[in-house]
Design an enzyme around this catalytic site. Sequence first.
Site, PDB file in Angstrom:
ATOM      1  N   CYS A   2       3.379 -10.021  -4.271  1.00  0.00           N
ATOM      2  CA  CYS A   2       4.524  -9.820  -5.160  1.00  0.00           C
ATOM      3  C   CYS A   2       4.096  -9.320  -6.534  1.00  0.00           C
ATOM      4  O   CYS A   2       3.024  -9.652  -7.024  1.00  0.00           O
ATOM      5  CB  CYS A   2       5.267 -11.123  -5.357  1.00  0.00           C
ATOM      6  SG  CYS A   2       5.803 -11.877  -3.832  1.00  0.00           S
ATOM      7  N   ARG A  27      -0.058  -3.157  -4.493  1.00  0.00           N
ATOM      8  CA  ARG A  27      -0.358  -4.561  -4.199  1.00  0.00           C
ATOM      9  C   ARG A  27       0.162  -4.996  -2.830  1.00  0.00           C
ATOM     10  O   ARG A  27      -0.220  -6.040  -2.328  1.00  0.00           O
ATOM     11  CB  ARG A  27       0.276  -5.461  -5.265  1.00  0.00           C
ATOM     12  CG  ARG A  27      -0.294  -5.252  -6.645  1.00  0.00           C
ATOM     13  CD  ARG A  27       0.568  -5.932  -7.674  1.00  0.00           C
ATOM     14  NE  ARG A  27       0.574  -7.362  -7.489  1.00  0.00           N
ATOM     15  CZ  ARG A  27      -0.179  -8.217  -8.163  1.00  0.00           C
ATOM     16  NH1 ARG A  27      -1.009  -7.768  -9.072  1.00  0.00           N
ATOM     17  NH2 ARG A  27      -0.106  -9.502  -7.947  1.00  0.00           N
ATOM     18  N   TRP A  75       6.551  -9.679  -1.419  1.00  0.00           N
ATOM     19  CA  TRP A  75       5.761  -9.757  -0.178  1.00  0.00           C
ATOM     20  C   TRP A  75       6.181 -11.076   0.460  1.00  0.00           C
ATOM     21  O   TRP A  75       5.875 -12.151  -0.053  1.00  0.00           O
ATOM     22  CB  TRP A  75       4.276  -9.749  -0.545  1.00  0.00           C
ATOM     23  CG  TRP A  75       3.336  -9.668   0.614  1.00  0.00           C
ATOM     24  CD1 TRP A  75       2.908  -8.537   1.241  1.00  0.00           C
ATOM     25  CD2 TRP A  75       2.659 -10.759   1.260  1.00  0.00           C
ATOM     26  NE1 TRP A  75       2.030  -8.855   2.239  1.00  0.00           N
ATOM     27  CE2 TRP A  75       1.852 -10.212   2.280  1.00  0.00           C
ATOM     28  CE3 TRP A  75       2.658 -12.142   1.091  1.00  0.00           C
ATOM     29  CZ2 TRP A  75       1.057 -10.990   3.104  1.00  0.00           C
ATOM     30  CZ3 TRP A  75       1.865 -12.920   1.925  1.00  0.00           C
ATOM     31  CH2 TRP A  75       1.078 -12.334   2.917  1.00  0.00           C
ATOM     32  N   ASN A  99       6.840 -14.849  -8.679  1.00  0.00           N
ATOM     33  CA  ASN A  99       5.632 -14.702  -7.863  1.00  0.00           C
ATOM     34  C   ASN A  99       5.070 -16.089  -7.616  1.00  0.00           C
ATOM     35  O   ASN A  99       5.061 -16.913  -8.537  1.00  0.00           O
ATOM     36  CB  ASN A  99       4.552 -13.911  -8.606  1.00  0.00           C
ATOM     37  CG  ASN A  99       4.810 -12.430  -8.603  1.00  0.00           C
ATOM     38  OD1 ASN A  99       5.832 -11.976  -8.102  1.00  0.00           O
ATOM     39  ND2 ASN A  99       3.890 -11.673  -9.188  1.00  0.00           N
ATOM     40  N   GLY A 100       4.557 -16.338  -6.423  1.00  0.00           N
ATOM     41  CA  GLY A 100       3.948 -17.635  -6.137  1.00  0.00           C
ATOM     42  C   GLY A 100       4.735 -18.368  -5.066  1.00  0.00           C
ATOM     43  O   GLY A 100       5.562 -17.774  -4.358  1.00  0.00           O
ATOM     44  N   GLU A 471     -18.495  -6.697   7.149  1.00  0.00           N
ATOM     45  CA  GLU A 471     -17.595  -5.937   6.280  1.00  0.00           C
ATOM     46  C   GLU A 471     -17.046  -4.701   7.022  1.00  0.00           C
ATOM     47  O   GLU A 471     -15.865  -4.367   6.915  1.00  0.00           O
ATOM     48  CB  GLU A 471     -18.343  -5.534   4.997  1.00  0.00           C
ATOM     49  CG  GLU A 471     -17.586  -4.603   4.058  1.00  0.00           C
ATOM     50  CD  GLU A 471     -16.228  -5.137   3.580  1.00  0.00           C
ATOM     51  OE1 GLU A 471     -15.904  -6.308   3.823  1.00  0.00           O
ATOM     52  OE2 GLU A 471     -15.482  -4.341   2.984  1.00  0.00           O
ATOM     53  N   LYS A 475     -13.126  -3.731   7.742  1.00  0.00           N
ATOM     54  CA  LYS A 475     -12.561  -2.452   7.279  1.00  0.00           C
ATOM     55  C   LYS A 475     -11.828  -1.769   8.414  1.00  0.00           C
ATOM     56  O   LYS A 475     -10.706  -1.301   8.256  1.00  0.00           O
ATOM     57  CB  LYS A 475     -13.732  -1.596   6.781  1.00  0.00           C
ATOM     58  CG  LYS A 475     -13.489  -0.725   5.640  1.00  0.00           C
ATOM     59  CD  LYS A 475     -13.411  -1.332   4.257  1.00  0.00           C
ATOM     60  CE  LYS A 475     -12.823  -2.660   4.133  1.00  0.00           C
ATOM     61  NZ  LYS A 475     -12.692  -3.297   2.902  1.00  0.00           N
ATOM     62  N   GLU A 478      -8.524  -3.753   9.466  1.00  0.00           N
ATOM     63  CA  GLU A 478      -7.403  -3.866   8.526  1.00  0.00           C
ATOM     64  C   GLU A 478      -6.646  -2.558   8.355  1.00  0.00           C
ATOM     65  O   GLU A 478      -5.435  -2.587   8.138  1.00  0.00           O
ATOM     66  CB  GLU A 478      -7.840  -4.445   7.176  1.00  0.00           C
ATOM     67  CG  GLU A 478      -8.757  -3.575   6.366  1.00  0.00           C
ATOM     68  CD  GLU A 478      -9.206  -4.239   5.074  1.00  0.00           C
ATOM     69  OE1 GLU A 478      -8.455  -5.023   4.497  1.00  0.00           O
ATOM     70  OE2 GLU A 478     -10.333  -3.943   4.644  1.00  0.00           O
ATOM     71  N   HIS A 494     -24.664 -15.177  23.779  1.00  0.00           N
ATOM     72  CA  HIS A 494     -24.218 -16.570  23.888  1.00  0.00           C
ATOM     73  C   HIS A 494     -22.714 -16.661  24.151  1.00  0.00           C
ATOM     74  O   HIS A 494     -22.103 -17.681  23.890  1.00  0.00           O
ATOM     75  CB  HIS A 494     -24.609 -17.355  22.636  1.00  0.00           C
ATOM     76  CG  HIS A 494     -26.087 -17.423  22.445  1.00  0.00           C
ATOM     77  ND1 HIS A 494     -26.895 -18.220  23.214  1.00  0.00           N
ATOM     78  CD2 HIS A 494     -26.917 -16.744  21.615  1.00  0.00           C
ATOM     79  CE1 HIS A 494     -28.153 -18.055  22.858  1.00  0.00           C
ATOM     80  NE2 HIS A 494     -28.194 -17.144  21.890  1.00  0.00           N
ATOM     81  N   LYS A 589      -2.856  -6.516  -1.941  1.00  0.00           N
ATOM     82  CA  LYS A 589      -4.091  -6.251  -2.680  1.00  0.00           C
ATOM     83  C   LYS A 589      -4.615  -7.500  -3.376  1.00  0.00           C
ATOM     84  O   LYS A 589      -5.803  -7.757  -3.400  1.00  0.00           O
ATOM     85  CB  LYS A 589      -3.827  -5.142  -3.707  1.00  0.00           C
ATOM     86  CG  LYS A 589      -5.057  -4.701  -4.494  1.00  0.00           C
ATOM     87  CD  LYS A 589      -6.017  -3.943  -3.620  1.00  0.00           C
ATOM     88  CE  LYS A 589      -7.294  -3.555  -4.341  1.00  0.00           C
ATOM     89  NZ  LYS A 589      -8.369  -3.224  -3.377  1.00  0.00           N
TER      90      LYS A 589
END
Length: 594
Positions: A2, A27, A75, A99-100, A471, A475, A478, A494, A589
């Site tokens: 948000c 964001r 969001w 926001n939150g 990483e 990438k 996502e 294993h 973001k």
Amino acid sequence: MCGIIGCCGVEGAAGALIKGLERLEYRGYDSAGIATISNGKFEIEKKKGRISALKNALKSHRDYAGKIGIGHTRWATHGAPNDINAHPHQSGKFALVHNGIIENYAQLKEQYLKLTNFKSETDTEVIVQLLNRLYSTSCLDAIAKTVKLLEGSFALAILCEDEPDKLYCVRQGSPLLGGVGNGIFAASDITAISDMAEIFYRMDDGEIAEITESNVNFYNFELERVEKERCEFAFEDMRTDKGNCEHFMLKEIYEEPEAIRRTVDAYLMESTIELKLEIDKPEQIYIVACGSAYHAGLVGKKILSELLKIPVTVETASEFRYSNPLLNSKTPVIIISQSGETADSLAALREAKKLGSKTISVVNVANSSIAVESDFVLYTKAGPEIAVATTKAYSAQLAALYLLAIYLAEKFKTAEQAQLDKLKKELKELNKKVSLTLDCEEQIKRLAEELKDIDHAYFIGRGLGYCAAAEGSLKLKEISYIHSEAYAAGEMKHGTISLIEKGTTVIAMNTQAELASKLQSNIDEVRARGAKVFAVTSGIDITADETIITPALHPLLQTSTQIVPIQLLSYYIAKERGCDIDKPRNLAKSVTVE
Ligand code: F6R
């Protein structure tokens, strides 16, 4: 996640709000809305989807002539993304954006708002309903009473029709700052207002701002006045256009050499690393972060433990904060965060401080909460990163961690000076090596065409190669939505090797010569079961179906070049698949909620 913008005393407030919201788009969000006050009355518009949908709705309605307003990109957390759940929310004379997360919203409904008819499914609506309920004559008073009832994290921008020239803002656990320019602004992220304001004030937790056309007063929740110092931001860094690139992500991959150069040059003068870090010799180090920053931490662990010869533990912030970590003044905690606002990382930082650890942050955004609250901050100089998937900030984090490790090893004389001098020399050249790595782009485009329809990929590596694999795998998944997993290469047999069949894609990351023959065995094992293996290797001989060669450099720094081909591969595969590369679905973001 948000985003909030507010303004007061701004001609054409609606236009300024939309402009700010567009700058917050990166964001991640799924609905947007604004409220202005015109002739003492609210004008509110909110829409599911992109800001373009909100703009269209605004055009077809009134003229939005007000000079004061609030705006929001949502969001979704509580309640689906739709027009009704979008902010602003209104009750009686109040409208607000939030926001939150309000953790006790159900309790508050039960205790204070049993008879209230709620319009939305959001936790946010509880706040505006409480304001309406607790209001008698003073907005400030109603706000102070309301915020004291809330549990969780919140940044609020509030309007009241009875005080049509005032904007109120509140910060508790979610970022918010004020800016003075042609009018007065508030925003959750400097990017929203960087070209509309010149003087900035960072709000701290537990503060309320009362904003008029010409003035801002800050109060604590007891309504005592709080004096504020202005804070500085580096605006040469604030360019946020795509240049000649189709996507921010590609532009930011191209910017990696510069992000590394700037980070290294900021601290490595000639042959001396200059950090004003006062620290006793650590017995153990913790690194705490989320997502890609956590993956940077995995690399940090290798170099720190190698050079300092002490145990280094890396944990995801969401686990660390609830793990009762055994910390003391001899166990510094390094928090890595691009945004400096990630809720779990910030909470982990606070926990570490409480337990007596020295906190060192590696942060990209100046004056962000983590930067301000840590004992020492080592800024990465990546500049603003707009694509949701991090690339250049991750690379700058690696550079910062190399600097920190070498600095501490020199300070405490835990490694041979010759080794440290060699590392520093190579660090100065790192940007050039990363730049050379970008030459693989044509090969990567061809591979992306070949791999665009795969459903699964496995990344394997050993040592630092495993860190790059972790990483790389994130990438790919996502931004292309291909299922992907990373494994320490020796672990495959294993369990996970049972998933390998004819044609399964495996990407092997090879960083260290001494581990190459072991990795080769693992590559051979999966190839024997039909996997098609693509290996990223720095001139060390590896046999695979195809190899991508990166420039050789000191093995401890090798992840910096290894990751670039995978960032490019993820980008081009996502492009082939027609994905929304800069704003992948469901992602944000800056993750400012738990
Ligand atoms: C992935 C990505 C995220 C972030 C994570 C932490 O590409 O960007 O995994 O690394 O959300 O964010 P910061 O670094 O802002 O704390």
